[in-house]
Design a protein around this motif. Structure first.
Motif, PDB file in Angstrom:
ATOM      1  N   TRP A   1      46.192  47.862  42.705  1.00  0.00           N
ATOM      2  CA  TRP A   1      46.255  46.916  43.816  1.00  0.00           C
ATOM      3  C   TRP A   1      45.871  47.602  45.124  1.00  0.00           C
ATOM      4  CZ3 TRP A   1      49.614  46.809  48.097  1.00  0.00           C
ATOM      5  CH2 TRP A   1      49.558  45.644  48.862  1.00  0.00           C
ATOM      6  N   ALA A   2      46.321  48.837  45.307  1.00  0.00           N
ATOM      7  CA  ALA A   2      45.959  49.568  46.527  1.00  0.00           C
ATOM      8  C   ALA A   2      44.475  49.892  46.574  1.00  0.00           C
ATOM      9  CB  ALA A   2      46.773  50.859  46.621  1.00  0.00           C
ATOM     10  N   GLY A   3      43.839  50.089  45.415  1.00  0.00           N
ATOM     11  CA  GLY A   3      42.416  50.402  45.386  1.00  0.00           C
ATOM     12  C   GLY A   3      41.512  49.200  45.343  1.00  0.00           C
ATOM     13  N   GLY A   4      42.048  47.989  45.367  1.00  0.00           N
ATOM     14  CA  GLY A   4      41.226  46.794  45.374  1.00  0.00           C
ATOM     15  C   GLY A   4      40.600  46.452  44.040  1.00  0.00           C
ATOM     16  N   VAL A   5      41.194  46.909  42.939  1.00  0.00           N
ATOM     17  CA  VAL A   5      40.665  46.596  41.602  1.00  0.00           C
ATOM     18  C   VAL A   5      41.130  45.197  41.215  1.00  0.00           C
ATOM     19  CG1 VAL A   5      40.648  47.291  39.173  1.00  0.00           C
ATOM     20  CG2 VAL A   5      40.677  49.017  40.975  1.00  0.00           C
ATOM     21  N   PRO A   6      40.235  44.332  40.709  1.00  0.00           N
ATOM     22  CA  PRO A   6      40.651  42.976  40.321  1.00  0.00           C
ATOM     23  C   PRO A   6      41.647  43.009  39.159  1.00  0.00           C
ATOM     24  CG  PRO A   6      38.252  43.136  40.499  1.00  0.00           C
ATOM     25  CD  PRO A   6      38.796  44.537  40.569  1.00  0.00           C
ATOM     26  N   MET A   7      42.439  41.923  39.079  1.00  0.00           N
ATOM     27  CA  MET A   7      43.401  41.729  37.985  1.00  0.00           C
ATOM     28  C   MET A   7      44.351  42.913  37.856  1.00  0.00           C
ATOM     29  SD  MET A   7      40.924  39.971  35.106  1.00  0.00           S
ATOM     30  CE  MET A   7      39.506  41.012  35.427  1.00  0.00           C
ATOM     31  N   ALA A   8      44.829  43.430  38.989  1.00  0.00           N
ATOM     32  CA  ALA A   8      45.702  44.606  38.961  1.00  0.00           C
ATOM     33  C   ALA A   8      47.021  44.306  38.258  1.00  0.00           C
ATOM     34  CB  ALA A   8      45.963  45.085  40.388  1.00  0.00           C
ATOM     35  N   ALA A   9      47.592  43.116  38.507  1.00  0.00           N
ATOM     36  CA  ALA A   9      48.867  42.780  37.876  1.00  0.00           C
ATOM     37  C   ALA A   9      48.713  42.646  36.364  1.00  0.00           C
ATOM     38  CB  ALA A   9      49.422  41.490  38.480  1.00  0.00           C
ATOM     39  N   LEU A  10      47.639  42.017  35.920  1.00  0.00           N
ATOM     40  CA  LEU A  10      47.405  41.866  34.480  1.00  0.00           C
ATOM     41  C   LEU A  10      47.183  43.218  33.813  1.00  0.00           C
ATOM     42  CD1 LEU A  10      46.913  40.147  31.985  1.00  0.00           C
ATOM     43  CD2 LEU A  10      44.536  39.890  32.701  1.00  0.00           C
ATOM     44  N   LEU A  11      46.402  44.074  34.442  1.00  0.00           N
ATOM     45  CA  LEU A  11      46.162  45.403  33.882  1.00  0.00           C
ATOM     46  C   LEU A  11      47.445  46.239  33.872  1.00  0.00           C
ATOM     47  CD1 LEU A  11      42.715  46.248  35.521  1.00  0.00           C
ATOM     48  CD2 LEU A  11      43.170  45.679  33.127  1.00  0.00           C
TER      49      LEU A  11
ATOM     50  N   MET B   1      40.988  49.187  32.150  1.00  0.00           N
ATOM     51  CA  MET B   1      41.017  49.277  33.613  1.00  0.00           C
ATOM     52  C   MET B   1      39.728  49.862  34.176  1.00  0.00           C
ATOM     53  SD  MET B   1      43.661  52.425  34.517  1.00  0.00           S
ATOM     54  CE  MET B   1      45.000  51.741  33.554  1.00  0.00           C
ATOM     55  N   VAL B   2      39.097  50.806  33.468  1.00  0.00           N
ATOM     56  CA  VAL B   2      37.826  51.361  33.950  1.00  0.00           C
ATOM     57  C   VAL B   2      36.726  50.304  33.878  1.00  0.00           C
ATOM     58  CG1 VAL B   2      36.035  53.070  33.458  1.00  0.00           C
ATOM     59  CG2 VAL B   2      38.436  53.736  33.441  1.00  0.00           C
TER      60      VAL B   2
ATOM     61  N   SER C   1      33.289  46.712  37.140  1.00  0.00           N
ATOM     62  CA  SER C   1      32.744  45.363  37.317  1.00  0.00           C
ATOM     63  C   SER C   1      32.811  44.919  38.774  1.00  0.00           C
ATOM     64  CB  SER C   1      33.509  44.369  36.439  1.00  0.00           C
ATOM     65  OG  SER C   1      34.846  44.230  36.898  1.00  0.00           O
ATOM     66  N   ALA C   2      33.754  45.491  39.540  1.00  0.00           N
ATOM     67  CA  ALA C   2      33.858  45.149  40.961  1.00  0.00           C
ATOM     68  C   ALA C   2      33.032  46.059  41.848  1.00  0.00           C
ATOM     69  CB  ALA C   2      35.320  45.203  41.397  1.00  0.00           C
ATOM     70  N   GLY C   3      32.642  47.230  41.341  1.00  0.00           N
ATOM     71  CA  GLY C   3      31.846  48.150  42.134  1.00  0.00           C
ATOM     72  C   GLY C   3      32.116  49.584  41.757  1.00  0.00           C
ATOM     73  N   PRO C   4      31.252  50.502  42.176  1.00  0.00           N
ATOM     74  CA  PRO C   4      31.459  51.911  41.813  1.00  0.00           C
ATOM     75  C   PRO C   4      32.708  52.514  42.438  1.00  0.00           C
ATOM     76  CG  PRO C   4      29.635  51.671  43.366  1.00  0.00           C
ATOM     77  CD  PRO C   4      30.017  50.298  42.948  1.00  0.00           C
TER      78      PRO C   4
END
Length: 393
Positions: free
Chosen positions: A232-242, A264-265, A270-273
């Motif tokens: 969540w802090a890194g802006g990765v989508p679906m953080a709660a699900l992961l 998770m990787v 998928s959201a960006g490098p």
């Protein structure tokens, strides 16, 4: 016949008659091997019912551990404490399923599509560099996506495994309500001289499994919350699900961590490098916390199983018995190791002899040196002839 003058017929032993003790002994050994093979075949054929029983025993150990822990703070009868732990566990499980079903219902499908797209991109990159053949993309990708699809739907496909889960829960509750009844039932089938060892081994295995499962639950909570916070802090989508999937898959050592890392990787890239690199950093941070803090503590308090042994057991149990065998592989190996250690300890020479009569290791180490000194010492001079009375025979 007796009246025609011929000799009476004498019965001769047939091929089923064994009078030689050597043949009888070898025949008994052969039946032991045949019985062992039949037992292994029966275990394989009846693997699913047996694993349901083992799963029920593991769940009973979990309930018993919670009941004992609650007894340290609440002086209530065991039945009341067991009811509190059971209702609290079912309540938490129902809340997780409801929260996952209402909050992550749409994200499960998005996660599956995201993983499929990332796998296709990875395969296209490998094919462009000549690492994989061009014509085998459909077969390889379908197999890989099929397995990933099953993994990503662990929470969503709980209804499909409702029957097995329900049987495991019912068996576990029955075992946890009156454990001594089943303990005495198994001990009744053993000789009297072995029942003391049986109860001691059963107590050691139960203590080990209670601590192992408690440590596993702590690891699941820590990994799930830490993964959610970092993603969540890194802006990765679906953080709660992961985070939820990481916490659930943490119950399966080795393979669960690899699967959650792949998920998770894939979602991160998928959201960006930047999000992909942050997901890789999160994965290694979670595994370092689990590997250097949680697992050593669990191993120190329970039984230290080598990671290669656990992974080999997971592969074998998973190939033979499916997902349920993979899920219970490490607990079965821990119980087997504790049992073998207890048997070896009870059959050691120190346990079979009186400690007061046991030889001193230091004295035993000095015996060869004393013998050598005695051999090097000169013999005493012969004394006068003995003039006393002759010795009695």
């Amino acid at each position: 016949m007796a009246g025609d003058g011929s000799k009476p017929h004498v019965e001769q032993p047939g091929p089923a008659e064994f009078h030689d003790p050597l043949i009888r002994r070898e025949f008994q050994r052969a039946w032991v091997w045949i019985g062992s093979l039949l037992l292994v075949a029966a275990v394989i054929l009846l693997s699913q019912p047996l694993l349901l029983i083992v799963g029920g025993l593991v769940f009973a150990v979990l309930l018993d551990g919670g009941t004992r822990l609650l007894g340290r703070y609440l002086p209530l009868p065991r039945g009341v404490r067991l009811a509190i732990v059971t209702l609290a566990g079912f309540g938490f499980l129902g809340w997780v399923l409801w929260y996952a079903g209402t909050t992550f219902a749409a994200q499960f499908e998005a996660l599956r599509l995201t993983v499929e797209a990332q796998v296709m991109r990875l395969y296209a990159w490998a094919a462009s560099h000549g690492l994989v053949p061009e014509g085998s993309s459909d077969t390889v990708v379908q197999q890989l996506l099929g397995s990933l699809g099953r993994v990503t739907s662990v929470v969503g496909s709980a209804i499909g495994a409702f029957t097995s889960a329900f049987l495991i829960l019912i068996i576990g509750i029955f075992f946890a309500v009156e454990p001594k009844v089943y303990d005495r039932g198994v001990a009744w089938m053993l000789p009297m001289r072995h029942r003391g060892d049986y109860y001691a081994i059963l107590s050691a295995v139960g203590c080990t499994l209670r601590r192992l499962l408690f440590g596993r639950l702590v690891g699941m909570v820590v990994e799930g919350l830490f993964t959610f916070g970092m993603l969540w802090a890194g802006g990765v989508p679906m953080a709660a699900l992961l985070g939820l999937l990481t916490g659930i898959l943490a119950f399966i050592p080795n393979l669960g961590a690899i699967t959650s890392g792949v998920l998770m990787v894939a979602v991160g890239f998928s959201a960006g490098p930047d999000q992909g690199l942050w997901a890789i950093f999160t994965y290694f941070a979670v595994q370092n916390i689990d590997g250097y803090l949680i697992l050593p503590y669990i191993a120190r308090k329970t039984v230290d199983l080598a990671p290669a042994v656990v992974l080999a057991a997971q592969l074998i149990f998973g190939a033979l018995f499916g997902f349920l065998g993979l899920l219970l592989a490490d607990t079965i190996m821990a119980a087997l190791k504790v049992t073998l250690e207890q048997l070896a300890e009870r059959r050691s020479p120190d346990c079979l002899t009186d400690p007061a009569q046991a030889p001193d290791p230091a004295a035993a180490g000095q015996a060869p040196r004393r013998l050598a000194e005695a051999a090097a010492r000169p013999a005493p001079a012969p004394g006068p002839p003995h003039s006393g009375p002759p010795a009695s025979p």
